[in-house]
Design a protein around this motif. Structure first.
Motif, short mmCIF file in Angstrom:
data_model
loop_
_atom_site.label_atom_id
_atom_site.label_comp_id
_atom_site.label_asym_id
_atom_site.label_seq_id
_atom_site.Cartn_x
_atom_site.Cartn_y
_atom_site.Cartn_z
N ASP A 168 0.84 -1.21 -0.09
CA ASP A 168 -0.02 -0.06 0.01
C ASP A 168 0.80 1.35 0.00
O ASP A 168 0.25 2.39 0.35
N GLY A 169 1.98 1.28 -0.67
CA GLY A 169 2.90 2.51 -0.87
C GLY A 169 3.47 3.09 0.26
O GLY A 169 3.49 2.60 1.37
N VAL A 311 1.70 -11.01 8.48
CA VAL A 311 1.39 -9.95 7.93
C VAL A 311 3.01 -9.40 7.34
O VAL A 311 3.95 -9.33 8.30
N ALA A 312 2.74 -9.00 6.20
CA ALA A 312 4.33 -8.45 5.58
C ALA A 312 3.91 -7.43 4.57
O ALA A 312 2.90 -7.23 3.99
N LEU A 313 5.15 -6.67 4.38
CA LEU A 313 5.27 -5.50 3.39
C LEU A 313 5.80 -5.73 2.07
O LEU A 313 6.85 -6.66 2.11
N VAL A 314 5.31 -4.96 1.24
CA VAL A 314 5.85 -5.26 -0.10
C VAL A 314 6.19 -3.66 -0.92
O VAL A 314 5.34 -2.90 -0.50
N GLY A 315 7.19 -3.81 -1.56
CA GLY A 315 7.38 -2.53 -2.51
C GLY A 315 7.86 -1.31 -1.51
O GLY A 315 8.48 -1.40 -0.49
N ASP A 316 7.11 -0.20 -2.06
CA ASP A 316 7.00 1.08 -1.49
C ASP A 316 6.79 1.19 -0.27
O ASP A 316 7.13 2.17 0.73
N ALA A 317 5.85 0.36 0.48
CA ALA A 317 5.53 0.20 1.70
C ALA A 317 6.76 -0.10 2.74
O ALA A 317 6.73 0.35 3.84
N CYS A 318 7.81 -0.80 2.34
CA CYS A 318 9.12 -0.96 3.20
C CYS A 318 10.40 -0.48 2.49
O CYS A 318 11.34 -0.55 3.41
#
Length: 444
Positions: A168-169, A311-318
């Motif tokens: 989610d960016g 729960v994990a983060l992807v892309g610009d979220a991290c």
């Protein structure tokens, strides 16, 4: 893959490049219950140009969609660095050598094409989409993550799943929920830089032969000056010339939008680049006042972790990055591919093993992504030098490129050693080897 694993309820927040690639990678591995929630009402013809590097193309080929994306794009044969004020060529890299070394050309494309091809492939493979939905994950992490969804008409409901992925960016609510759980502060930081994003059509350029030659050419061009630069290249089968600038954000509107974008001022833009060469000024002057958009550039400090529970983060979220290395989208694509490998190796559906898979994903991705974020920032500092010894040394390094025996290249996107690190690394093969240490088995 066992039926219980195939039927894991996997929810992804965000239908950007990272979220869509993750969804498509998962269903291609056999997961049958993948849902994506997106705040926007639809995808549509959004975004601007994007540089698609070999490490990104390799994964999209594996997913079966690269040919369609590349057909709409333009393969770059050369990368040119030019002095902003004089327009003189400072250095040139033969991008055809990149294809020889890494299997793919550096390709300029339209972000909307990439997103829509990914979306269509997701739909064809059974991914479910919910648009016009604002998602807020709970910071109370249980074995099955929960989140609230607020629809465009104000209705609200709760969702529970087995695995939640926040793509989610940079303004990620998922990241905030994880950090709240950990009692950690890691707010978004202003970089002091902003960018104008402009797309000129063939019709707009056709009356100026010099400008039309840029659209019909085979180069990505970067014009550099103190604290500023412009990068431009043809996209969409040479029907559009994509222009992106970077400059101090002093002209940016006080109130930032949800996407850190605002209507730009043409007079302000022309003033910022007023000492650039006539070719550049004629190019910028073609942009209609109402189509100039300014984009505020943000990053955040490296996070202590990209995951918590299931729960994990992807892309610009991290790992948001400055756009000076051409690896922002590519790293989000790598995230999705690597996540699918670790999750497809799950021995069962227990939260303990889901967490192990997410930890394996983080270990495979975190150092690499954050290293490239650092290189993009370093490239920004080199490109924007003012008069003095450091700039003189930088310019000598660019001049050395013309000899055919360059050393370190100040523009990192042109550096051979950086190419080896970015384009030469196979994240899929790396993940396949790493997953053996986590679950004792891999998945092709």
């Amino acid at each position: 893959m066992r039926a219980a694993i195939q039927n894991l309820e996997i929810c992804i927040i965000g239908a950007g490049i990272g979220g869509l690639t993750t969804a498509l990678s998962l269903v291609k591995k056999g997961f049958q219950n993948v849902s994506v929630y997106e705040n926007a009402p639809a995808l549509g013809f959004v975004g601007a140009g994007i540089q698609m590097a070999p490490n990104m193309a390799r994964i999209l080929t594996h997913l079966g969609i690269w040919e369609k994306i590349a057909t709409d794009g333009v393969a770059m044969e050369f990368y040119s660095i030019r002095d902003g004020s004089s327009g003189n060529n400072m250095g040139l890299v033969d991008c055809r050598n990149i294809e020889t070394e890494y299997g793919y050309r550096q390709t300029g494309g339209h972000r909307a094409t990439l997103v829509n091809v990914l979306y269509d492939a997701c739909v064809q493979n059974g991914v479910k989409f919910t648009f016009s939905s604002t998602v807020n994950p709970s910071s109370e992490f249980t074995e099955r993550p929960t989140f609230s969804v607020t629809t465009g008409d104000g209705a609200r409901y709760q969702v529970q799943c087995d695995l939640l992925l926040g793509a989610d960016g940079i303004k990620s609510n998922t990241r905030q929920a994880i950090l709240k759980r950990l009692n950690v502060e890691a707010g978004v930081k202003e970089t002091g830089q902003a960018a104008y994003r402009i797309m000129l059509t063939r019709e707009q350029m056709q009356h100026d032969p010099e400008l039309l030659a840029l659209l019909d050419g085979d180069q990505t061009i970067r014009w550099i000056g103190e604290k500023r630069h412009i990068v431009a290249y043809p996209i969409s089968q040479r029907s559009i010339y994509n222009i992106s600038t970077t400059q101090p954000d002093v002209n940016f509107a006080a109130a930032a939008s949800a996407t850190y974008t605002t209507r730009g001022s043409k007079s302000a833009m022309m003033s910022v680049y007023g000492d650039f060469c006539p070719l550049v000024l004629r190019m910028l002057d073609l942009a209609p006042d109402e189509e100039i958009v300014e984009w505020k550039l943000h990053v955040h400090d490296p996070l202590p972790t990209w995951h918590q529970g299931s729960v994990a983060l992807v892309g610009d979220a991290c790992h948001p990055t400055l756009p000076h290395l051409g690896q922002g989208a590519a790293q989000a694509v790598e995230d999705g591919a690597v996540l699918s490998i670790f999750l497809s190796a799950l021995p069962d559906t227990s939260p303990i093993n889901i967490n192990k898979a997410l930890l394996g994903y983080e270990k495979a991705r975190k150092i690499r992504a954050e290293t490239l974020v650092g290189l993009a920032a370093e490239s920004s500092r080199e490109l924007h030098l003012g008069p003095g010894k450091a700039r003189d040394e930088r310019d000598r390094a660019f001049t050395a490129m013309k000899t055919g025996v360059p050393g370190k290249v100040p523009d990192k996107v042109m550096d051979v050693d950086v190419h080896k690190m970015t384009y030469g690394f196979d994240c899929v093969q790396d993940a396949m080897e790493r997953v053996l240490a986590v679950f004792g088995k891999g998945d092709s």
